[in-house]
Enzyme design. Structure first.
Site, mmCIF file in Angstrom:
data_model
loop_
_atom_site.group_PDB
_atom_site.id
_atom_site.type_symbol
_atom_site.label_atom_id
_atom_site.label_comp_id
_atom_site.label_asym_id
_atom_site.label_seq_id
_atom_site.Cartn_x
_atom_site.Cartn_y
_atom_site.Cartn_z
ATOM 1 N N ASP A 283 -9.228 -6.873 -3.510
ATOM 2 C CA ASP A 283 -8.807 -5.579 -2.987
ATOM 3 C C ASP A 283 -9.567 -4.469 -3.711
ATOM 4 O O ASP A 283 -9.425 -4.299 -4.920
ATOM 5 C CB ASP A 283 -7.296 -5.418 -3.209
ATOM 6 N N SER B 55 0.834 -1.198 0.000
ATOM 7 C CA SER B 55 0.000 0.000 0.000
ATOM 8 C C SER B 55 0.873 1.255 0.000
ATOM 9 O O SER B 55 1.665 1.449 -0.924
ATOM 10 C CB SER B 55 -0.966 -0.056 1.193
ATOM 11 N N HIS C 223 -7.314 -5.968 0.785
ATOM 12 C CA HIS C 223 -6.156 -5.072 0.909
ATOM 13 C C HIS C 223 -5.166 -5.541 1.970
ATOM 14 O O HIS C 223 -3.976 -5.245 1.887
ATOM 15 C CB HIS C 223 -6.647 -3.662 1.233
#
Length: 267
Positions: free
Chosen positions: A216, A93, A244
């Site tokens: 995700d 991320s 995620h």
């Protein structure tokens, strides 16, 4: 944890194991210790020295005044201070964005990168979600912990796991206990929406593997494929059955992906 003075602050880190060094960079709002649940034990057992740390913004005394450049400089400074260059770097991320920028700005510090739950630009949904969060903060609205937990489950977990009633309750309990974002975490989130960096990432020369999580919604597989297509020679892998937080939902699959790519460097 030991701390080292870097760029005007104390950066806390953990240095575990021995062997070929791998730096792991966590995403927004999460401490580096999250890697120690599943990834660090497996990587160290495979013969790697693993370095984790807390990004600027995670510590309670971090202010809200920093940029993406500061996060990249912190990472580069830690690699240099520990004398582990060139090393492999894995980011998820926000950590993936830091990793990609590091490979651009300091290619001599890295020899292999993994970008997980990553994107090269914000799309319409990601932009809308980010701006909505900014508006909540600007209005001083603090969501109730249970509602915040539900939103996190819907946006960061795979729906495939919702059928497990007890597991879902456990996730919600964990999310509910997390404190609301402080000024440092809000500063991390102000780094989004992400500008279009796809053209810039065409200058990354470091071997790169992009790992996406099939469910995700924050960084969907389509964004991962787009990112991998922009980075010359990058490979792309989609891990099923996770959102995620795939490194927590499907740790065995994530660890396998990491080891396969890292071990290819020495073969």
């Amino acid at each position: 944890m030991p701390a080292i003075p870097l760029n005007g602050r104390q950066l806390t880190y953990r240095d575990t194991g021995s062997g070929a060094p791998v730096m792991l960079i966590m995403g927004s709002g999460a401490a580096g210790s999250a890697w120690h649940l599943h990834q660090v034990p497996v990587l160290t057992a495979a013969g790697h020295r693993v370095i984790t740390f807390d990004n600027r913004g995670v510590q309670s005394d971090d202010t809200g005044d920093f940029t993406m450049g500061d996060l990249v400089a912190d990472t580069a400074g830690l690699i240099e201070a520990l004398d582990i260059a060139p090393c492999a770097v894995v980011g998820t991320s926000l950590g993936a964005r830091i990793t990609a920028e590091l490979a651009l700005e300091h290619p001599h510090l890295v020899h292999r990168i993994v970008l997980m739950a990553a994107r090269g630009r914000s799309d319409a949904l990601h932009t809308a979600l980010t701006l909505a969060e900014h508006e909540l903060h600007e209005r001083g609205i603090v969501l109730p912990p249970r509602y915040r937990a539900v939103i996190k489950a819907l946006t960061e977990l795979s729906p495939s796991g919702f059928a497990d009633h007890q597991a879902l309750i456990d996730w919600l309990d964990v999310f509910e206990l997390a404190p609301p974002p402080g000024p440092g975490v809000r500063a991390q989130r102000r780094l989004y929406p992400m500008p279009d960096r796809l053209a810039a990432y065409r200058d990354i020369k470091t071997p790169c593997h992009v790992v996406a999580f099939a469910d995700d919604v924050i960084a969907p597989p389509a964004a991962a494929r787009e990112l991998a297509a922009a980075v010359p020679g990058a490979s792309c892998e989609i891990i099923e059955g996770c959102g995620h937080l795939g490194y927590l939902e499907r740790p065995a699959a994530v660890n396998r992906a990491l080891l396969d790519f890292l071990e290819a460097a020495s073969s």
